[in-house]
Scaffold this motif. Structure first.
Motif, PDB file in Angstrom:
ATOM      1  N   LEU A 131     -42.501  16.887  58.314  1.00  0.00           N
ATOM      2  CA  LEU A 131     -43.622  17.145  57.433  1.00  0.00           C
ATOM      3  C   LEU A 131     -43.099  17.169  56.003  1.00  0.00           C
ATOM      4  N   LEU A 132     -43.783  16.473  55.124  1.00  0.00           N
ATOM      5  CA  LEU A 132     -43.349  16.325  53.738  1.00  0.00           C
ATOM      6  C   LEU A 132     -44.325  17.062  52.837  1.00  0.00           C
ATOM      7  N   TRP A 133     -43.829  18.050  52.118  1.00  0.00           N
ATOM      8  CA  TRP A 133     -44.648  18.844  51.205  1.00  0.00           C
ATOM      9  C   TRP A 133     -44.315  18.409  49.780  1.00  0.00           C
TER      10      TRP A 133
ATOM     11  N   LEU B  40     -49.870  17.998  48.117  1.00  0.00           N
ATOM     12  CA  LEU B  40     -49.984  16.824  48.982  1.00  0.00           C
ATOM     13  C   LEU B  40     -49.027  16.996  50.152  1.00  0.00           C
ATOM     14  N   VAL B  41     -49.527  16.756  51.360  1.00  0.00           N
ATOM     15  CA  VAL B  41     -48.692  16.884  52.557  1.00  0.00           C
ATOM     16  C   VAL B  41     -48.816  15.609  53.366  1.00  0.00           C
ATOM     17  N   ALA B  42     -47.715  15.228  54.028  1.00  0.00           N
ATOM     18  CA  ALA B  42     -47.712  14.027  54.859  1.00  0.00           C
ATOM     19  C   ALA B  42     -46.851  14.269  56.089  1.00  0.00           C
ATOM     20  N   HIS B  43     -47.143  13.522  57.131  1.00  0.00           N
ATOM     21  CA  HIS B  43     -46.379  13.603  58.382  1.00  0.00           C
ATOM     22  C   HIS B  43     -45.696  12.261  58.597  1.00  0.00           C
ATOM     23  N   ALA B  44     -44.360  12.267  58.589  1.00  0.00           N
ATOM     24  CA  ALA B  44     -43.580  11.042  58.728  1.00  0.00           C
ATOM     25  C   ALA B  44     -43.030  10.912  60.139  1.00  0.00           C
ATOM     26  N   LEU B  45     -43.070   9.685  60.675  1.00  0.00           N
ATOM     27  CA  LEU B  45     -42.488   9.369  61.974  1.00  0.00           C
ATOM     28  C   LEU B  45     -41.539   8.193  61.792  1.00  0.00           C
ATOM     29  N   CYS B  46     -40.274   8.388  62.126  1.00  0.00           N
ATOM     30  CA  CYS B  46     -39.258   7.373  61.900  1.00  0.00           C
ATOM     31  C   CYS B  46     -38.387   7.211  63.147  1.00  0.00           C
ATOM     32  N   PRO B  47     -37.697   6.079  63.273  1.00  0.00           N
ATOM     33  CA  PRO B  47     -36.859   5.847  64.454  1.00  0.00           C
ATOM     34  C   PRO B  47     -35.655   6.779  64.540  1.00  0.00           C
ATOM     35  N   ASP B  48     -35.092   7.168  63.392  1.00  0.00           N
ATOM     36  CA  ASP B  48     -33.897   8.003  63.398  1.00  0.00           C
ATOM     37  C   ASP B  48     -33.728   8.649  62.030  1.00  0.00           C
ATOM     38  N   PRO B  49     -32.787   9.585  61.885  1.00  0.00           N
ATOM     39  CA  PRO B  49     -32.592  10.238  60.578  1.00  0.00           C
ATOM     40  C   PRO B  49     -32.268   9.278  59.451  1.00  0.00           C
TER      41      PRO B  49
ATOM     42  N   LEU C 281     -40.285  17.546  46.379  1.00  0.00           N
ATOM     43  CA  LEU C 281     -40.461  17.133  47.766  1.00  0.00           C
ATOM     44  C   LEU C 281     -39.661  18.069  48.662  1.00  0.00           C
ATOM     45  N   GLU C 282     -40.352  18.668  49.621  1.00  0.00           N
ATOM     46  CA  GLU C 282     -39.698  19.497  50.628  1.00  0.00           C
ATOM     47  C   GLU C 282     -39.896  18.840  51.991  1.00  0.00           C
ATOM     48  N   THR C 283     -38.793  18.687  52.722  1.00  0.00           N
ATOM     49  CA  THR C 283     -38.840  18.036  54.023  1.00  0.00           C
ATOM     50  C   THR C 283     -38.611  19.061  55.115  1.00  0.00           C
ATOM     51  N   ALA C 284     -39.565  19.160  56.058  1.00  0.00           N
ATOM     52  CA  ALA C 284     -39.459  20.101  57.177  1.00  0.00           C
ATOM     53  C   ALA C 284     -39.382  19.305  58.471  1.00  0.00           C
ATOM     54  N   PRO C 285     -38.185  19.141  59.056  1.00  0.00           N
ATOM     55  CA  PRO C 285     -38.057  18.375  60.309  1.00  0.00           C
ATOM     56  C   PRO C 285     -38.861  19.018  61.434  1.00  0.00           C
ATOM     57  N   VAL C 286     -39.594  18.198  62.177  1.00  0.00           N
ATOM     58  CA  VAL C 286     -40.380  18.677  63.310  1.00  0.00           C
ATOM     59  C   VAL C 286     -39.544  18.554  64.577  1.00  0.00           C
TER      60      VAL C 286
END
Length: 331
Positions: free
Chosen positions: A238-240, A273-282, A302-307
């Protein structure tokens, strides 16, 4: 992982969650039996589920994105407790398992019992922040592009409901009588008219008419839940973000077009603004953050919170005993 038929089936359900297997099979060029068999397998292996949801504005509901921080030994129990509530969705464990992020649904005019009463009195919670969802730019009825890139435009037109191109009218609105119907659709958006009739006390014909009216008016829509690891998205975050207000609309619209994102929304709070990112790998997530987001100068922080895990999706949690298998390892 998934083959072309599996991906086509999931894409088809995103277009019309209640499309008959016969129509999906005709579009995909396979038999009705093949579609039904693949659907059952995906339900068992990939946690595939179609859920019927109410448009929050039409239902008179407000949505809050709530962030809770808890001690590691209590965070999982708290996440599962939140997931069991009817007024929550998308409950996630993030940031090393000490942060819980959930969407909370409240009456638009007040009655925020979870936010004002239950959470403040819960032991083990160390910090709380609530962010009102002001506007969604991506998500809800719009599927993540990682799931919706299989069918051709012609196939998509063949599957689209007949009235999908029309602009939703001002009515109808959800009534108290629709509550049982919506509850049943949240459990299984593909439930048959006879099953929905038993849940509502209506006749199958009344169910069919009401369901058609609510869907045509944009009052309800159908979402698809599936484990995104089967699409190769093994790294989620999740990207804040904090964006200059004058550029918020432009940045949000730009992000809504990014293949890596499944959700983009404007919120209240320190970040807007918040977004949910989905990626193949780190590595892919790092590349996205540094190159695509890094190129947008209006994003100041930008704050990144790994799900780590999604405890609950859009619909109610699955019944006890329904086990989801892990996707096979690549290579």
């Amino acid at each position: 992982m998934l083959d072309e038929i599996d991906r086509g089936l999931i894409h088809a359900l995103h277009i019309d969650g209640r499309a008959p297997f016969s129509r999906i099979g005709a579009v995909l060029g396979v038999s009705t039996q093949t579609v039904a068999r693949r659907y059952r397998r995906l339900r068992a292996d990939a946690a595939l589920r179609v859920v019927g949801l109410a448009d929050p504005h039409r239902a008179g509901r407000a949505q809050w994105l709530v962030r809770l921080t808890a001690a590691p030994h209590s965070a999982q129990d708290l996440a599962h407790a939140l997931a069991r509530r009817a007024d929550t969705s998308w409950v996630k464990l993030a940031s090393g398992g000490t942060e819980i992020i959930a969407v909370v649904h409240t009456p638009a005019g007040g009655g925020h019992s979870l936010l004002l009463h239950d959470i403040p009195r819960t032991a083990g919670i160390t910090t709380v922040s609530a962010h009102y969802l002001l506007h969604s730019y991506l998500g809800g009825p719009t599927a993540w592009r990682g799931r919706a890139g299989t069918l051709t435009e012609r196939q998509q037109r063949q599957l689209a409901p007949e009235d999908s191109g029309s602009v939703p009218t001002a009515g109808p609105s959800l009534t108290d009588a629709d509550h049982a119907l919506l509850t049943a659709l949240q459990r299984d958006g593909r439930a048959g008219h006879a099953e929905l009739a038993a849940a509502t006390g209506w006749s199958p014909a009344t169910v069919a008419r009401r369901l058609t009216a609510l869907q045509a008016g944009g009052v309800i829509f159908f979402d698809v839940e599936v484990d995104d690891a089967w699409f190769g998205a093994t790294t989620q975050a999740l990207l804040w973000m904090t964006v200059t207000p004058a550029h918020l609309e432009q940045v949000a619209t730009t992000l809504a077009g990014h293949h890596e994102l499944a959700f983009v929304a404007a919120t209240t709070g320190r970040t807007n603004l918040v977004a949910h990112a989905l990626c193949p790998d780190p590595a892919a997530l790092h590349d996205y953050l540094t190159h695509r987001l890094g190129a947008l100068g209006a994003i100041h922080t930008l704050e990144t919170a790994p799900v780590l895990r999604t405890v609950k999706g859009a619909g109610p949690i699955a019944p006890a005993g329904e086990v989801r298998r892990l996707p096979p390892r690549s290579g």
